[in-house]
Design a protein around this motif. Structure first.
Motif, PDB file in Angstrom:
ATOM      1  N   LEU A 175       0.825  -1.217   0.000  1.00 51.29           N
ATOM      2  CA  LEU A 175       0.000   0.000   0.000  1.00 51.29           C
ATOM      3  C   LEU A 175       0.857   1.265   0.000  1.00 51.29           C
ATOM      4  O   LEU A 175       0.401   2.334  -0.391  1.00 51.29           O
ATOM      5  CB  LEU A 175      -0.883   0.044   1.251  1.00 51.29           C
ATOM      6  N   LYS A 176       2.085   1.147   0.521  1.00 49.75           N
ATOM      7  CA  LYS A 176       3.034   2.256   0.612  1.00 49.75           C
ATOM      8  C   LYS A 176       2.444   3.464   1.369  1.00 49.75           C
ATOM      9  O   LYS A 176       2.696   4.612   1.016  1.00 49.75           O
ATOM     10  CB  LYS A 176       3.518   2.691  -0.781  1.00 49.75           C
ATOM     11  N   ALA A 177       1.603   3.187   2.361  1.00 47.25           N
ATOM     12  CA  ALA A 177       0.938   4.293   3.052  1.00 47.25           C
ATOM     13  C   ALA A 177       1.149   4.242   4.569  1.00 47.25           C
ATOM     14  O   ALA A 177       0.809   5.179   5.269  1.00 47.25           O
ATOM     15  CB  ALA A 177      -0.556   4.271   2.736  1.00 47.25           C
ATOM     16  N   LEU A 178       1.729   3.141   5.071  1.00 46.78           N
ATOM     17  CA  LEU A 178       1.820   2.979   6.520  1.00 46.78           C
ATOM     18  C   LEU A 178       3.284   2.934   6.951  1.00 46.78           C
ATOM     19  O   LEU A 178       4.128   2.392   6.230  1.00 46.78           O
ATOM     20  CB  LEU A 178       1.148   1.671   6.946  1.00 46.78           C
ATOM     21  N   ASP A 179       3.583   3.509   8.160  1.00 44.86           N
ATOM     22  CA  ASP A 179       4.974   3.414   8.615  1.00 44.86           C
ATOM     23  C   ASP A 179       5.221   2.047   9.254  1.00 44.86           C
ATOM     24  O   ASP A 179       4.288   1.324   9.606  1.00 44.86           O
ATOM     25  CB  ASP A 179       5.344   4.581   9.536  1.00 44.86           C
ATOM     26  N   GLU A 180       6.513   1.712   9.400  1.00 44.21           N
ATOM     27  CA  GLU A 180       6.893   0.362   9.847  1.00 44.21           C
ATOM     28  C   GLU A 180       6.392   0.065  11.256  1.00 44.21           C
ATOM     29  O   GLU A 180       6.092  -1.076  11.594  1.00 44.21           O
ATOM     30  CB  GLU A 180       8.409   0.182   9.764  1.00 44.21           C
ATOM     31  N   GLU A 181       6.301   1.112  12.092  1.00 45.97           N
ATOM     32  CA  GLU A 181       5.847   0.888  13.471  1.00 45.97           C
ATOM     33  C   GLU A 181       4.397   0.394  13.479  1.00 45.97           C
ATOM     34  O   GLU A 181       4.041  -0.560  14.167  1.00 45.97           O
ATOM     35  CB  GLU A 181       5.959   2.208  14.242  1.00 45.97           C
ATOM     36  N   LEU A 182       3.569   1.047  12.667  1.00 39.78           N
ATOM     37  CA  LEU A 182       2.160   0.655  12.574  1.00 39.78           C
ATOM     38  C   LEU A 182       2.040  -0.740  11.954  1.00 39.78           C
ATOM     39  O   LEU A 182       1.261  -1.574  12.415  1.00 39.78           O
ATOM     40  CB  LEU A 182       1.377   1.690  11.757  1.00 39.78           C
ATOM     41  N   ILE A 183       2.851  -0.990  10.923  1.00 44.37           N
ATOM     42  CA  ILE A 183       2.833  -2.308  10.276  1.00 44.37           C
ATOM     43  C   ILE A 183       3.166  -3.395  11.304  1.00 44.37           C
ATOM     44  O   ILE A 183       2.472  -4.415  11.401  1.00 44.37           O
ATOM     45  CB  ILE A 183       3.803  -2.348   9.067  1.00 44.37           C
ATOM     46  N   ALA A 184       4.215  -3.149  12.119  1.00 41.10           N
ATOM     47  CA  ALA A 184       4.620  -4.140  13.132  1.00 41.10           C
ATOM     48  C   ALA A 184       3.472  -4.392  14.105  1.00 41.10           C
ATOM     49  O   ALA A 184       3.183  -5.541  14.472  1.00 41.10           O
ATOM     50  CB  ALA A 184       5.858  -3.654  13.869  1.00 41.10           C
ATOM     51  N   HIS A 185       2.783  -3.325  14.495  1.00 40.89           N
ATOM     52  CA  HIS A 185       1.670  -3.444  15.429  1.00 40.89           C
ATOM     53  C   HIS A 185       0.550  -4.301  14.812  1.00 40.89           C
ATOM     54  O   HIS A 185       0.037  -5.224  15.462  1.00 40.89           O
ATOM     55  CB  HIS A 185       1.179  -2.025  15.767  1.00 40.89           C
ATOM     56  N   LEU A 186       0.216  -4.003  13.560  1.00 39.22           N
ATOM     57  CA  LEU A 186      -0.874  -4.731  12.894  1.00 39.22           C
ATOM     58  C   LEU A 186      -0.518  -6.208  12.690  1.00 39.22           C
ATOM     59  O   LEU A 186      -1.349  -7.091  12.881  1.00 39.22           O
ATOM     60  CB  LEU A 186      -1.209  -4.073  11.549  1.00 39.22           C
ATOM     61  N   VAL A 187       0.755  -6.461  12.326  1.00 36.74           N
ATOM     62  CA  VAL A 187       1.186  -7.849  12.103  1.00 36.74           C
ATOM     63  C   VAL A 187       1.111  -8.629  13.419  1.00 36.74           C
ATOM     64  O   VAL A 187       0.616  -9.764  13.464  1.00 36.74           O
ATOM     65  CB  VAL A 187       2.609  -7.905  11.504  1.00 36.74           C
ATOM     66  N   CYS A 188       1.567  -8.000  14.515  1.00 40.41           N
ATOM     67  CA  CYS A 188       1.543  -8.699  15.809  1.00 40.41           C
ATOM     68  C   CYS A 188       0.112  -9.015  16.232  1.00 40.41           C
ATOM     69  O   CYS A 188      -0.165 -10.090  16.780  1.00 40.41           O
ATOM     70  CB  CYS A 188       2.240  -7.870  16.893  1.00 40.41           C
ATOM     71  N   MET A 189      -0.806  -8.083  15.955  1.00 40.78           N
ATOM     72  CA  MET A 189      -2.214  -8.334  16.291  1.00 40.78           C
ATOM     73  C   MET A 189      -2.751  -9.550  15.537  1.00 40.78           C
ATOM     74  O   MET A 189      -3.434 -10.399  16.087  1.00 40.78           O
ATOM     75  CB  MET A 189      -3.062  -7.109  15.931  1.00 40.78           C
TER      76      MET A 189
END
Ligand SMILES: Nc1ncnc2c1ncn2[C@@H]1O[C@H](COP(=O)(O)OP(=O)(O)OP(=O)(O)O)[C@@H](O)[C@H]1O
Length: 256
Positions: A111-125
């Motif tokens: 998507l190239k719209a989210l920062d890595e911190e948010l991505i890490a949070h979503l993946v962990c969820m």
């Protein structure tokens, strides 16, 4: 297409050269349903599912996904519609060169719209949601058991919070215990998240425990489309063998 409809097919025909795979298939699937699609090997289940997502265009006929005609949507619009769908292909189809974390993060990074911190949070969820631990995130696909591959692939299919989830034989390759665990997990996530499911399956337990709607594809046509009881009552020879064999009678005993 009505408001509650997620998928509609009208008079779909599919042919590959002389090989006629679908003959005049029409169906409509309402939001929140779990559709189980059964049929003999090679009868065209996967192709039908690919047509529902717009990955393949029928030779003739119309398909609507999430209220929009796929024939009228351009490539960009079709991709936007696909982004609202999660897909779990046969065999899990994880990228072998990426670890579990990067596999699940892949659609988000695209998507190239989210920062890595948010991505890490979503993946962990999502990892937690499918019952995988943080340590599993660092494993490569080759290091996973069959059940873990399915869970990781499900986490990836769910990462974009899809409205529709397409699953191609999700329990194939799993032993009966792991298969049952996977079906329980899917049922639980469906109750929590409320997505619609289209699932190709040969598994009678899955059909009876999870599916709210059953489609039987035989002789290039949908010979039954409705409840499991409708499928069991279908007189087509494929349906009779499938739903009335010894194993079927054991599993579906309560329906007879
Ligand atoms: N891209 C393609 N080009 C030519 N023929 C194809 C293509 N994709 C599928 N087919 C043919 O369409 C038919 C249906 O294939 P499909 O994979 O949908 O069957 P299926 O019911 O999902 O089978 P299985 O249960 O074994 O996975 C087969 O005869 C297959 O060879």
């Amino acid at each position: 297409m009505t408001d509650g409809e997620v998928i509609r097919m009208e008079h779909v025909w599919t042919a590959f050269g002389d090989n006629l795979v679908h003959r005049d298939i029409s169906l409509s699937l309402a939001r929140g349903q779990i559709l189980g699609l059964v049929g003999a090997s090679g009868c065209g289940k996967t192709v039908l599912m690919r047509e529902m997502i717009g990955l393949q265009t029928p030779t003739q006929g119309q398909v609507w996904l999430l209220g929009e005609s796929l024939a009228e949507a351009d490539a960009r619009r079709r991709q936007q519609l696909r982004n609202r769908c999660g897909v779990l292909f046969q065999g899990g189809a994880l990228f072998s060169a990426l670890n579990v974390f990067d596999n699940i993060a892949f659609p988000l990074r695209e998507l190239k719209a989210l920062d890595e911190e948010l991505i890490a949070h979503l993946v962990c969820m999502k990892l937690a949601m499918v019952g995988l631990g943080a340590a599993d995130a660092l494993l490569m696909p080759a290091e996973l058991s069959g059940g873990m591959v399915k869970r990781a692939a499900l986490a990836r299919a769910l990462i974009m919070e899809p409205e529709v989830v397409f699953l191609d034989e999700p329990t194939s390759g799993l032993d009966p215990v792991l298969g049952e665990e996977f079906v329980t997990l899917l049922g639980q996530l469906h109750r929590e998240l409320g997505f619609t499911v289209v699932m190709v399956t040969h598994d009678l337990d899955t059909l009876s425990d999870l599916c709210t709607c059953v489609a039987v594809l035989a002789g290039q046509q949908l010979v039954s489309y409705g409840t499991l009881d409708d499928a069991i009552a279908c007189t087509h020879p494929f349906a009779r063998d499938f739903f009335h064999g010894k194993r079927a009678q054991r599993i579906l005993g309560r329906h007879d």
